[in-house]
Design an enzyme around this catalytic site. Structure first.
Site, mmCIF file in Angstrom:
data_model
loop_
_atom_site.group_PDB
_atom_site.id
_atom_site.type_symbol
_atom_site.label_atom_id
_atom_site.label_comp_id
_atom_site.label_asym_id
_atom_site.label_seq_id
_atom_site.Cartn_x
_atom_site.Cartn_y
_atom_site.Cartn_z
ATOM 1 N N ASP A 130 0.853 -1.179 0.000
ATOM 2 C CA ASP A 130 0.000 0.000 0.000
ATOM 3 C C ASP A 130 0.895 1.237 0.000
ATOM 4 O O ASP A 130 2.038 1.179 0.434
ATOM 5 C CB ASP A 130 -0.873 0.042 1.261
ATOM 6 C CG ASP A 130 -2.111 -0.838 1.141
ATOM 7 O OD1 ASP A 130 -2.480 -1.228 0.021
ATOM 8 O OD2 ASP A 130 -2.715 -1.118 2.198
ATOM 9 N N ARG A 182 -1.302 -0.393 -8.761
ATOM 10 C CA ARG A 182 -2.682 0.001 -8.425
ATOM 11 C C ARG A 182 -2.724 1.533 -8.443
ATOM 12 O O ARG A 182 -1.895 2.167 -7.795
ATOM 13 C CB ARG A 182 -3.067 -0.497 -7.031
ATOM 14 C CG ARG A 182 -4.440 0.048 -6.578
ATOM 15 C CD ARG A 182 -4.614 -0.024 -5.059
ATOM 16 N NE ARG A 182 -4.692 -1.374 -4.568
ATOM 17 C CZ ARG A 182 -4.320 -1.718 -3.327
ATOM 18 N NH1 ARG A 182 -3.840 -0.818 -2.488
ATOM 19 N NH2 ARG A 182 -4.429 -2.960 -2.927
#
Ligand SMILES: Cc1cc2nc3c(=O)[nH]c(=O)nc-3n(C[C@H](O)[C@H](O)[C@H](O)COP(=O)(O)OP(=O)(O)OC[C@H]3O[C@@H](n4cnc5c(N)ncnc54)[C@H](O)[C@@H]3O)c2cc1C
Length: 307
Positions: A130, A182
């Site tokens: 992340d 992402r």
């Protein structure tokens, strides 16, 4: 102003200590967090799998205070990986670098990720780093580009935030190295010299980077609930006759479930990011900052359900 205030509150640990023991606050969190245990998270993933929707599991937690805590968090993520495999779910986890010790010692963080990724690779799974606040962008990308991606290739991926002014350059470099990215807008409070203060610029940059990833990226994940951008993605892939198995849409647990099902029913790959664990406070506050109306929405639901 409201967003800034909620994001400021998200960093106040004392408030979390108070809320963690509060039943109403915990019920409040359940709208966006699958529960506190691994079993809660895998049950949510199984339910989504029944609708043809994939999952990535996130053990909540960030910025550990010492090396032992980072190893403890790593071992908990390792358990999540084993549980997913045992339950017959495709292994897919999302992990915050500061939870693995990035703010303490980059070498320790790399060792923790290496232990996890060896197992992920054996299980033919995937682990995504992340992306956190801009204080960690460069160190996260260095860790990914210099160590983890060269060793683990397509088993590891990273996140780019369209809010950051640097992101177009980062995307081009990551496309060249065939990295799995992402794309998100970015959930953190950032200074204006680093991030666009105007949401229109964040959205415009998202569209630009999304189109680059859809045409040149390696299995990109388009992570947004923004319907205008999602429609734009669909028309881009239709125009380029790009197959639906070469990218995926990603959304957050509890957010726009209608849209998740609709995209899946239209034949797109959809993955839901499922957060779980006891450290839910900063995550919940970031979700409320994105849409302060959620506070009224959740309170309304709780009253209807008799709290
Ligand atoms: C799978 C996934 C992974 C993510 N990983 C990261 C990460 O690693 N780092 C990072 O900084 N950020 C991450 N984010 C968060 C992201 O940066 C945004 O903060 C978040 O997705 C909201 O932006 P949006 O693109 O949906 O657009 P917005 O413009 O914020 O919202 C568009 C529309 O979506 C709906 N919506 C958006 N958020 C909510 C909400 N909380 N509740 C209800 N409705 C909502 C509303 O209808 C809104 O009008 C991730 C998001 C997703 C979906």
């Amino acid at each position: 102003m409201i967003r800034r205030s909620i994001l400021w509150l998200s960093e106040q640990r004392r408030i979390f200590r108070f809320l963690r023991s509060n039943t109403i606050a915990r019920r409040f969190a359940r709208r966006f967090v699958a529960g506190e245990t691994v079993a809660d998270a895998t049950a949510a993933a199984q339910a989504l799998a029944g609708q043809g929707i994939a999952a990535t599991l996130d053990l909540l937690g960030e910025s550990v205070q010492d090396a032992a805590a980072s190893v403890g968090a790593r071992d908990q993520v390792a358990q999540v990986i084993e549980q997913m495999a045992q339950d017959g779910l495709a292994v897919n986890v999302s992990v915050k670098p500061t939870q693995m010790g990035l703010s303490l010692d980059p070498d320790l963080c790399r060792q923790n990720f290496t232990v996890l990724l060896k197992r992920v690779q054996e299980l033919d799974g995937f682990l995504r780093l992340d992306m956190e606040g801009s204080a960690y962008t460069q160190t996260t990308l260095d860790l990914f580009e210099q160590h983890l991606h060269p060793t683990f290739g397509d088993h590891v991926g990273v996140v780019i935030q369209s809010a950051l002014r640097r992101s177009p350059d980062d995307i081009e470099r990551l496309i060249k190295r065939r990295a799995r990215v992402r794309l998100v807008k970015g959930a953190y409070l950032e200074p204006d010299d680093i991030a666009f203060p105007d949401k229109a610029d964040v959205d415009r940059t998202f569209q630009q980077l999304m189109e680059r990833l859809l045409s040149e990226g390696n299995d990109p994940a388009i992570a947004t609930h923004d319907e205008t951008l999602l429609k734009r993605a669909q028309s881009t892939v239709a125009r380029d006759e790009r197959s639906n198995d070469r990218f995926e849409f990603q959304m957050l647990y509890g957010v726009r479930r209608d849209l998740q099902s609709r995209l899946r029913a239209s034949g797109y790959r959809v993955r839901v990011y499922i957060p779980f664990g006891t450290q839910w406070y900063p995550y919940l506050m970031r979700r409320l900052a994105e849409r302060p109306a959620n506070i009224a929405f959740i309170l309304g639901n709780m009253i209807r359900e008799g709290i």
